[in-house]
Design an enzyme around this catalytic site. Structure first.
Site, PDB file in Angstrom:
ATOM      1  CG  ASP A 107      11.608   6.475  12.038  1.00  0.00           C
ATOM      2  OD1 ASP A 107      10.944   7.449  11.634  1.00  0.00           O
ATOM      3  OD2 ASP A 107      11.815   5.466  11.338  1.00  0.00           O
TER       4      ASP A 107
ATOM      5  CG  LEU B  86      -1.973   1.070   1.346  1.00  0.00           C
ATOM      6  CD1 LEU B  86      -3.050   0.870   0.297  1.00  0.00           C
ATOM      7  CD2 LEU B  86      -2.580   1.061   2.747  1.00  0.00           C
TER       8      LEU B  86
ATOM      9  CG  ASP C  88      21.555  -6.036   7.880  1.00  0.00           C
ATOM     10  OD1 ASP C  88      20.605  -5.409   7.370  1.00  0.00           O
ATOM     11  OD2 ASP C  88      22.704  -6.015   7.408  1.00  0.00           O
TER      12      ASP C  88
ATOM     13  CG  ASP D  21      12.526  -1.364  11.586  1.00  0.00           C
ATOM     14  OD1 ASP D  21      12.957  -0.294  11.125  1.00  0.00           O
ATOM     15  OD2 ASP D  21      12.342  -1.562  12.795  1.00  0.00           O
TER      16      ASP D  21
ATOM     17  CD  GLN E   6      -3.122  -3.924  -0.985  1.00  0.00           C
ATOM     18  OE1 GLN E   6      -2.668  -2.775  -0.971  1.00  0.00           O
ATOM     19  NE2 GLN E   6      -4.324  -4.196  -1.463  1.00  0.00           N
TER      20      GLN E   6
END
Length: 293
Positions: free
Chosen positions: A217, A17, A276, A262, A84
């Site tokens: 963030d 999306l 990672d 992430d 999605q």
């Protein structure tokens, strides 16, 4: 250490999306694509509608798969879908399994999203809030498509929302059940109609120290706030998708310490418990190579 992700078939990274391939110098899958190519994989990024139902996006994906097959001379591709995008890849594999070697769901809402359920209830069908939200979301999606050089792609924000609810994905699953677990939280069949199915995802975990730079963030903050709308999978979600809702085929792992974004691209992942996110894609490409895919 030299990595070898030279898969037999090309890899297509499929966005979800409000996703895109490139806008100016910004590429949604840039780090993932570069890491995979450095390790030897052939990688393509199909451009799908930023907002639309799963079937419409799946048909767009099939059309672009055909172009990849024609351009490369191979007869199959590996599909990795984020969010999605996982549902679009599942549709493609269910409709034309002969051209799909594997489907991998990354943080995919394979049983729907509780956040989408909340939004669907908040936006009463046919009332003004739904109309305003639909108009704003569709205009934004059209803007993204214009910037990414794909202005002709159709957009339908309400169709996308309906397609991501538990009810909407349930109806989708009734038609395309390949790779789904038989029991909640279980694993699905790893091979269906010759297509291998895999999945991985993460959950929001830990305090400020564990979150590393993600704590600063703002997008991570939004996902933390969204996670409070989950009830069935409270404290077992990535901010947009529940852990067990993400299960499909061979579940590699569904509790990586990663939020929903992430798992798309590397942010502060390496600072949190040594994960990672980009390397997960390279590891998976190596897994596909060893499986002859």
């Amino acid at each position: 250490m030299l990595r070898n992700a030279t898969t037999q078939y090309p890899i297509l990274l499929v966005h979800g999306l409000f996703g895109f391939d490139r806008i100016g110098n910004v590429e949604l899958f840039h780090d993932v694509k570069q890491a995979l190519r450095t390790a030897g994989a052939r990688v393509f990024i199909p451009q799908l509608s930023a907002t639309h139902c799963n079937e419409a996006r799946g048909e767009q994906l099939l059309a672009q798969i055909d172009r990849v097959l024609e351009g490369t001379g191979v007869d199959q591709v590996n599909l990795i879908g984020h969010s999605q995008g996982a549902l679009a890849t599942r549709y493609a594999a269910a409709v034309e399994p002969e051209i799909i070697a594997s489907v991998t769901s990354v943080s995919g809402p394979n049983h729907g999203s509780e956040l989408a359920d909340f939004l669907r209830k908040a936006l009463t069908p046919g009332r003004l809030p739904e109309h305003v939200a639909s108009t704003v979301a569709t205009l934004f999606a059209n803007f993204l498509s214009l910037l990414s050089g794909q202005p002709d792609l159709p957009q339908n924000a309400i169709a996308a929302l309906n397609a991501l609810t538990t009810e909407g994905v349930g109806a989708f699953n009734d038609k395309y059940p390949q790779g789904l677990p038989k029991t909640w939280g279980g694993k699905g069949r790893e091979v269906v109609n010759g297509v291998r199915y895999y999945s991985w995802s993460g959950t929001l975990q830990g305090g400020l120290v564990d979150q590393g730079l993600d704590a600063l963030d703002p997008l991570h903050g939004f996902l933390q706030a969204f996670s409070h709308y989950f009830t069935t999978e409270a404290e077992q979600n990535d901010g947009l998708v529940g852990r067990y809702s993400s299960h499909l085929g061979k579940v590699i792992r569904s509790d990586y310490p990663l939020d929903h974004l992430d798992s798309l691209s590397q942010t502060a992942g390496p600072l949190r418990k040594g994960i990672d996110p980009i390397d997960l894609y390279v590891q998976h490409a190596e897994r596909l190579r060893k499986a002859g895919l």
